[in-house]
Design a protein around this motif. Structure first.
Motif, mmCIF file in Angstrom:
data_model
loop_
_atom_site.group_PDB
_atom_site.id
_atom_site.type_symbol
_atom_site.label_atom_id
_atom_site.label_comp_id
_atom_site.label_asym_id
_atom_site.label_seq_id
_atom_site.Cartn_x
_atom_site.Cartn_y
_atom_site.Cartn_z
ATOM 1 N N LYS A 141 0.862 -1.189 0.000
ATOM 2 C CA LYS A 141 0.000 0.000 0.000
ATOM 3 C C LYS A 141 0.889 1.226 0.000
ATOM 4 C CE LYS A 141 -4.393 -0.919 2.297
ATOM 5 N NZ LYS A 141 -5.211 -0.445 3.431
ATOM 6 N N THR A 142 0.730 2.061 -1.018
ATOM 7 C CA THR A 142 1.488 3.306 -1.074
ATOM 8 C C THR A 142 0.478 4.438 -1.243
ATOM 9 O OG1 THR A 142 1.702 3.443 -3.489
ATOM 10 C CG2 THR A 142 3.304 2.056 -2.322
ATOM 11 N N ASN A 151 -4.335 9.290 2.818
ATOM 12 C CA ASN A 151 -4.089 8.162 1.907
ATOM 13 C C ASN A 151 -5.111 8.045 0.782
ATOM 14 O OD1 ASN A 151 -1.817 7.270 3.356
ATOM 15 N ND2 ASN A 151 -3.139 6.254 4.843
ATOM 16 N N GLY A 154 -3.165 7.020 -4.172
ATOM 17 C CA GLY A 154 -2.102 6.042 -4.000
ATOM 18 C C GLY A 154 -2.202 4.891 -4.979
ATOM 19 N N ALA A 155 -1.464 3.851 -4.661
ATOM 20 C CA ALA A 155 -1.445 2.672 -5.524
ATOM 21 C C ALA A 155 -1.136 1.435 -4.695
ATOM 22 C CB ALA A 155 -0.373 2.833 -6.613
ATOM 23 N N PHE A 156 -1.588 0.299 -5.164
ATOM 24 C CA PHE A 156 -1.079 -0.964 -4.651
ATOM 25 C C PHE A 156 0.153 -1.285 -5.485
ATOM 26 C CE2 PHE A 156 -5.579 -1.171 -3.512
ATOM 27 C CZ PHE A 156 -5.494 -1.542 -2.188
ATOM 28 N N GLU A 235 -7.379 -5.434 -1.239
ATOM 29 C CA GLU A 235 -8.330 -5.067 -0.195
ATOM 30 C C GLU A 235 -9.778 -5.176 -0.654
ATOM 31 O OE1 GLU A 235 -7.609 -1.204 1.553
ATOM 32 O OE2 GLU A 235 -8.050 -2.026 3.503
ATOM 33 N N LYS A 321 -12.861 6.413 4.759
ATOM 34 C CA LYS A 321 -13.005 6.121 3.335
ATOM 35 C C LYS A 321 -13.462 4.698 3.071
ATOM 36 C CE LYS A 321 -8.178 4.959 2.366
ATOM 37 N NZ LYS A 321 -7.677 5.203 3.727
ATOM 38 N N LYS A 322 -13.423 3.838 4.096
ATOM 39 C CA LYS A 322 -13.929 2.483 3.883
ATOM 40 C C LYS A 322 -15.448 2.417 4.007
ATOM 41 C CE LYS A 322 -9.491 1.490 4.759
ATOM 42 N NZ LYS A 322 -8.577 2.333 5.543
ATOM 43 N N ALA A 323 -16.089 3.568 4.332
ATOM 44 C CA ALA A 323 -17.545 3.587 4.497
ATOM 45 C C ALA A 323 -18.228 3.612 3.137
ATOM 46 C CB ALA A 323 -17.948 4.817 5.310
ATOM 47 N N GLU A 324 -18.511 2.453 2.615
ATOM 48 C CA GLU A 324 -19.119 2.373 1.277
ATOM 49 C C GLU A 324 -20.635 2.493 1.352
ATOM 50 O OE1 GLU A 324 -17.698 -1.326 -0.071
ATOM 51 O OE2 GLU A 324 -15.737 -0.537 -0.613
ATOM 52 N N THR B 34 -21.414 3.150 -7.214
ATOM 53 C CA THR B 34 -22.134 4.068 -6.325
ATOM 54 C C THR B 34 -22.401 5.413 -6.994
ATOM 55 O OG1 THR B 34 -19.954 4.576 -5.427
ATOM 56 C CG2 THR B 34 -21.343 3.079 -4.139
ATOM 57 N N ASP B 93 -16.607 7.217 -3.476
ATOM 58 C CA ASP B 93 -15.948 6.167 -2.719
ATOM 59 C C ASP B 93 -15.303 5.159 -3.666
ATOM 60 O OD1 ASP B 93 -17.927 4.490 -3.643
ATOM 61 O OD2 ASP B 93 -19.034 4.451 -1.744
ATOM 62 N N ARG B 94 -14.844 4.046 -3.092
ATOM 63 C CA ARG B 94 -14.101 3.070 -3.895
ATOM 64 C C ARG B 94 -14.937 2.382 -4.951
ATOM 65 N NH1 ARG B 94 -10.325 -0.120 0.468
ATOM 66 N NH2 ARG B 94 -9.023 1.677 0.957
ATOM 67 N N ALA B 115 -6.578 5.283 -11.540
ATOM 68 C CA ALA B 115 -5.550 4.377 -11.003
ATOM 69 C C ALA B 115 -5.158 4.756 -9.581
ATOM 70 C CB ALA B 115 -4.312 4.401 -11.905
ATOM 71 N N CYS B 116 -5.157 6.047 -9.291
ATOM 72 C CA CYS B 116 -4.638 6.538 -8.006
ATOM 73 C C CYS B 116 -5.715 6.831 -6.979
ATOM 74 C CB CYS B 116 -3.839 7.820 -8.219
ATOM 75 S SG CYS B 116 -2.435 7.634 -9.289
ATOM 76 N N PHE B 117 -6.930 7.144 -7.420
ATOM 77 C CA PHE B 117 -7.955 7.565 -6.461
ATOM 78 C C PHE B 117 -8.303 6.388 -5.559
ATOM 79 C CE2 PHE B 117 -12.375 8.486 -5.152
ATOM 80 C CZ PHE B 117 -12.126 9.667 -4.476
ATOM 81 N N MET B 118 -8.040 6.566 -4.254
ATOM 82 C CA MET B 118 -8.248 5.489 -3.281
ATOM 83 C C MET B 118 -7.556 4.195 -3.724
ATOM 84 S SD MET B 118 -12.044 6.196 -1.826
ATOM 85 C CE MET B 118 -12.372 7.790 -1.037
ATOM 86 N N ARG B 119 -6.419 4.367 -4.356
ATOM 87 C CA ARG B 119 -5.584 3.260 -4.870
ATOM 88 C C ARG B 119 -6.267 2.462 -5.975
ATOM 89 N NH1 ARG B 119 -4.655 2.428 0.759
ATOM 90 N NH2 ARG B 119 -2.742 3.458 1.448
ATOM 91 N N GLY B 120 -7.192 3.115 -6.678
ATOM 92 C CA GLY B 120 -7.737 2.457 -7.864
ATOM 93 C C GLY B 120 -9.233 2.266 -7.841
#
Lengths: 356, 356
Positions: A141-142, A151, A154-156, A235, A321-324, B34, B93-94, B115-120
């Motif tokens: 995780k970057t 965060n 970023g990118a995986f 994730e 941000k994990k609140a989907e 979403t 969100d993701r 690619a970068c938003f919330m790691r993709g």
């Protein structure tokens, strides 16, 4: 030396854990690397820069030093641009290798720079805090922060190696050690009850940084994280359990202002709250809630969350941000060493908040 | 409708090529999305925004519009930040999906944002220029420019679908069509002599945008690019052949100042030069060099490069980011429809430059 192998769809790589590992860094630089960009901050570089430069000298490759400001507030797009400027001014090409020497900030931003520079160059993580050794340097995780959230950009992206020298921990303050140990005990709670009990027995040796105990704790943490990450690099499922304690922890960090508590301290306290919620929702035994609380205290993390109205907590957690789609989801422990991800209604959360 | 399937380690997805495809965009939006972020520029949005918004309405999902400035000079980190600001202000969100409506600039920067938003997060390419339909929208290369080089910051990141509506080509100018056709004929030159000869026979119909001819040309180009990309997603080998004509082409663009010639025009002229170099180095027949030149002329691209000293050319080509460790590597044609990547010494390059 302990070697932990990480296998993910995005890449396979070793984590080396040992005393004196900084002096062996050249072993992780591929023979075809054209240039090495050593990214660090002035604080860490003053401590270990010379050792690392000496170690890299045996590769006979050009080393470009890039020093970025020290602190979470600099993990942003301006610092990222500073890195890109340095890489391009020094004409690094696609076969260059980035070496990230520092804590989570240096690792996260350097890894993201490696992910994006010419659409991806190789990088080596050399984490110098306990927290980054057991957490952010493993798993790919970057990221950088955005004014509207941590965060978010970023990118995986997997490193080609992680080099962990446990000798560097001696320069950390007691709070930083406690914050790192919070993540160590987290792995026990969510995946390995035996390791958790080992942590209980060795809590004093851990806080005193007894070398053989620390080496095993770091190795086992990396193994457990690597196992989770190898099942779920991006994730979409299992990896979420790594966020145990983080929903409450992020709320504490956001509500107090980032930096007031260390991330690990907030997670430590958040794990106590998540354990209490687990007792309410999925039957974690009260004595195990107490074990979690006692262990968090034993490693030196705060056990008492800020005294806020329940609505403030809910607001702060809703921003996660994990609140989907608006649901409040938590990682919970049905028993020690086992974890589930579950949606919990706001009423139940408030009931548990009232206990603190 | 033609469907071209792209399979890469980074993802499998369809390319749909048809007249009227813009009205069917809802088919590419996953049910669990979403929110939709529609990224475009004011020029393209004025032409097709309403059609696309109407098409997306049937998904009953919230659509956030993000308009970015029109032009290659805005494919930079400032515009990228503008996109991130909009996504976060609107609390995407993701599980949000980005729809990139525009040419290569919109596609490249939107894809990199995805690619970068919330790691993709997921994204759909809706290319509205011929060049982006046959080139940048296929294969997952995303990027922004840096003051020190084009496409220096980016990611390999695959869309979940590419939606190509050939009706939109009617609003393009003749130069843009020629620039797009340069990439079309490139695929023939490097991988498929039959398709190349088909292009020779249909050159007039192509420049006149005769619908059935254009649909086949786009479909076949996407198939050929998809084949190459599926063999080598991250440009470690075969994918390099897609750069045929690009080493000379990039030199033309950089030397004249980006934007003076369109990218496709520079590549068109660059292919003539690369064909001449192929004759010198690996035996391409003189009549085939002539065929390349005639076809580039027939589709309406310039055939005469700028009149620069050889050293200026070499300097400009040395700056190319594909120049690893200082070697000058070229994609060459041993015969029509076949390509190799080969290092060429400067003396030979200068000899060929003298022919122009």
């Amino acid at each position: 030396m302990s070697v932990v192998q990480v296998n993910t769809p995005g890449g396979n790589y070793p984590i080396h854990v040992a005393s004196g590992r900084l002096t062996q860094l050249a072993q992780s630089i591929p023979a075809d690397a054209t240039t090495i960009a050593l990214i660090s901050n002035p604080t860490v570089f003053a401590l270990y820069g010379e050792t690392v430069l000496n170690a890299l000298q045996s590769t006979e490759k050009k080393v470009v030093q890039v020093l970025i400001p020290d602190g979470e507030q600099y993990k942003n797009s301006q610092t990222l641009d500073q890195i890109f400027d340095a890489l391009l001014q020094n004409r690094l090409d696609r076969k260059a290798v980035i070496v990230a020497l520092g804590g989570g900030v240096v690792g996260d931003i350097s890894g993201f720079a490696a992910a994006c520079f010419m659409r991806g160059i190789r990088f080596v993580q050399v984490p110098t805090t306990l927290l980054s050794q057991v957490d952010s340097s493993v798993g790919g995780k970057t990221a950088i922060n955005h004014p509207l959230g941590k965060n978010m950009i970023g990118a995986f992206y997997q490193p080609i190696a992680v080099e962990i020298d446990i000798d560097v921990l001696g320069t950390l303050g007691q709070r930083e050690i406690a914050a790192g140990l919070a993540e160590v005990i987290k792995y026990g709670m969510i995946t390995d009850a035996d390791f958790l009990h080992w942590c209980v027995e060795n809590a004093a040796a851990l806080t005193a940084l007894q070398p053989d105990v620390v080496q095993y704790a770091v190795q086992r943490s990396c193994e457990l994280k690597a196992y989770v990450v190898s099942q779920d690099e991006r994730e979409s499922g299992l990896r979420a359990i790594l966020n145990f304690g983080h929903t409450f922890g992020h709320a504490i960090e956001a509500g107090l202002g980032y930096g007031e508590w260390l991330h690990g301290e907030a997670v430590g306290c958040g794990m106590i709250m998540a354990a209490a919620l687990s007792a309410e929702v999925c039957g974690l035994a009260p004595e195990h809630v107490q074990l979690v609380k006692d262990l968090v205290a034993a490693i030196g993390c705060p056990t008492q969350p800020p005294q806020w109205e329940a609505d403030k907590w809910i607001d702060l957690m809703g921003l996660d941000k994990k609140a989907e789609g608006g649901q409040l989801r938590f990682v919970l422990l049905p028993e020690l060493g086992k974890s589930v991800v579950q949606a919990v209604d706001v009423t139940t959360v408030k009931k548990v908040l009232a206990q603190f």
